[in-house]
Design an enzyme around this catalytic site. Structure first.
Site, PDB file in Angstrom:
ATOM      1  CD  GLU A 250      -2.974  -0.879   0.049  1.00  0.00           C
ATOM      2  OE1 GLU A 250      -3.147   0.270  -0.423  1.00  0.00           O
ATOM      3  OE2 GLU A 250      -3.550  -1.876  -0.393  1.00  0.00           O
ATOM      4  CB  CYS A 284      -2.527   6.706   2.368  1.00  0.00           C
ATOM      5  SG  CYS A 284      -3.614   5.533   3.197  1.00  0.00           S
TER       6      CYS A 284
END
Length: 481
Positions: A250, A284
């Site tokens: 990720e 994020c």
């Protein structure tokens, strides 16, 4: 000030590091030294990996009730101690106390969810094309799982990786970000008191050049999950590929929130503020691009500025604070560089962006809003990881959608609209892993898959039942009675 030295946890024992300890200093107060944390070297990392391989052999044969009880106990304690551990998290990471408590509580929910998943592990049967032969498929542990986590969600990111790893019978070697060792150590201390075979869980704190490098190049780790920057993620992918190690990444993002002319203005502003500036913008999933159609643009800008004036920046433990501290001096410097870059490229700083002086010596920054930006500006191409939002004015829905998709990333994307037609089309056409409609781009549930597309993610999805794709391997058995 604490003089306590917090040790690594390897093979069921608390051990000193082979390198010098580091001081964990709060980004909100340079006088707040949370503790001194042991630093492992390459040799100790290899020891942890070997210990995990031994512990995993016992853990994979443990009964389901044992695994269930272990995960439930971890979740119970995290939730029971959410205020205490949330405060610790806020001190070392800089997010507000409310955000720290919320993250700790959510971490407990991850362990509870995967405790339940332990009891849902069922295989399938099938008839063979050959007479008298029966077939069954089952999932088995992948083995030793290496976990590398970032600094912005020090407890939650660890939890949503550790919980499924243990639930499906794997052993863990965990390297947290060296910036935030306190939360990782606190979670490890809880795990260390559970009924786990020695070596099943290992905490190895230390620099990426030593600990992380050994982990990503190891032939004895069976799967490695990483959350961090795109640049580092590519290195992880390249290193694990050599040894054919299962890899889950990720990485970066450049999320956008679209605001259409027909949007509920008040809700759109709340979505933008919450998505862009929550967690000091260090998420994020933050919506740093605000794509606004021309009919609502001026009203939206005015409403955003008025709303931002009400945001209080300050020490994360102080009552009434909405935005805490920037992570550290390096992050602050990067934030200011992006501000100057946006100005040079033609953006208009409509509000904020000032470095603030508080009662304590920390890194505090007023959230910033830019107007008159284009999607080709550096500030709208690169992930700043800062409390900075940029408005991109577009003509209509189609241009908004095209602008949202015009990025190398694809983690989350949002839209504010009262049109069912636009909402339906958007959720199909947005090239992101997560889509939010009339909601902030930041904020996901723990029982459903999480991840992105393009440069944002690589490998199987995280969270929910989809986690088993990464943490297990499928075995097919053929049997003649």
């Amino acid at each position: 000030m604490s003089q306590t030295i917090f040790l690594n946890y390897i093979a069921g024992e608390w051990v000193k590091g082979n390198k010098d300890n580091i001081a964990n200093i709060s980004p909100a107060d340079s006088k707040d030294i949370i503790g001194h944390y042991a630093q492992a070297d390459k040799t100790q990392t290899e020891e942890a990996i070997r210990a995990a391989a031994v512990g995993q052999l016992t853990w994979q044969t443990s009964g389901l009730e044992q695994r269930y009880s272990v995960l439930m106990a971890i979740g119970d304690e995290l939730i029971a101690r959410k205020d205490e551990l949330g405060e610790l998290l806020a001190r070392e990471e800089g997010k507000t106390l409310a955000e720290g408590v919320g993250e700790t509580y959510r971490s407990g929910q991850f362990f509870h969810y995967y405790a339940a998943e332990v009891l849902r592990q069922m295989g399938e049967t099938a008839d063979s094309v050959r007479p008298g032969v029966e077939i069954e498929t089952r999932r088995e542990p992948v083995g030793v799982v290496g976990i590398i986590t970032p600094w912005n969600f020090p407890t939650a990111t660890g939890a949503w990786k550790i919980a499924p790893a243990l639930a499906f019978g794997n052993a863990v070697v965990w390297k947290p970000a060296n910036q935030v060792p306190a939360s990782a150590w606190a979670l490890t201390e809880i795990i260390s008191r559970q009924n786990l075979p020695a070596g099943t869980f290992n905490l190895v704190m230390g620099p990426g050049a030593d600990v992380g490098n050994v982990m990503i190049h190891s032939r004895y780790i069976n799967a490695l999950t990483f959350t961090g920057s795109l640049e580092t993620g590519r290195k992880v992918a390249a290193a694990t590929a050599v040894n054919l190690v299962k890899c889950q990444l990720e990485m970066g993002s450049k999320n956008a929130l679209v605001v259409l002319d027909d949007a509920d203005l008040e809700n759109a502003v709340e979505c933008a503020v919450g998505g862009a500036f929550g967690g000091t913008g260090q998420k994020c999933t933050a919506s740093s691009r605000l794509i606004v159609t021309e009919g609502i643009h001026d009203r939206f800008v005015a409403a955003m500025i008025e709303r931002m004036k009400k945001l209080v920046v300050g020490h994360p433990l102080k009552a009434g604070v909405h935005i805490g501290a920037v992570a550290d001096a390096r992050q602050m410097e990067q934030n200011l560089q992006y501000l100057e870059m946006a100005k040079k490229e033609g953006g208009t700083l409509a509000y904020g962006g000032n470095v603030l002086t508080e009662e304590t010596d920390g890194y505090f920054m007023q959230p910033a809003l830019f107007t008159n930006t284009t999607n080709q500006m550096t500030i709208n191409r690169e992930e700043a990881f800062a409390p900075i939002a940029c408005i991109i004015k577009v003509k209509d829905y189609q241009e908004a959608l095209d602008t949202l998709n015009d990025t190398n990333f694809g983690l989350t994307g949002g839209i504010c609209t009262t049109s069912l037609r636009y909402a339906t089309d958007f959720k199909r056409q947005a090239k992101t892993g997560c889509v939010m409609i009339n909601l902030p781009t930041a904020g996901t549930d723990y029982h459903v898959p999480f991840g992105g597309r393009k440069d944002s993610s690589f490998g199987p999805r995280e969270q929910g039942t989809y986690a088993k794709e990464f943490y297990t391997v499928v075995k097919t058995t053929y049997m003649r009675a």
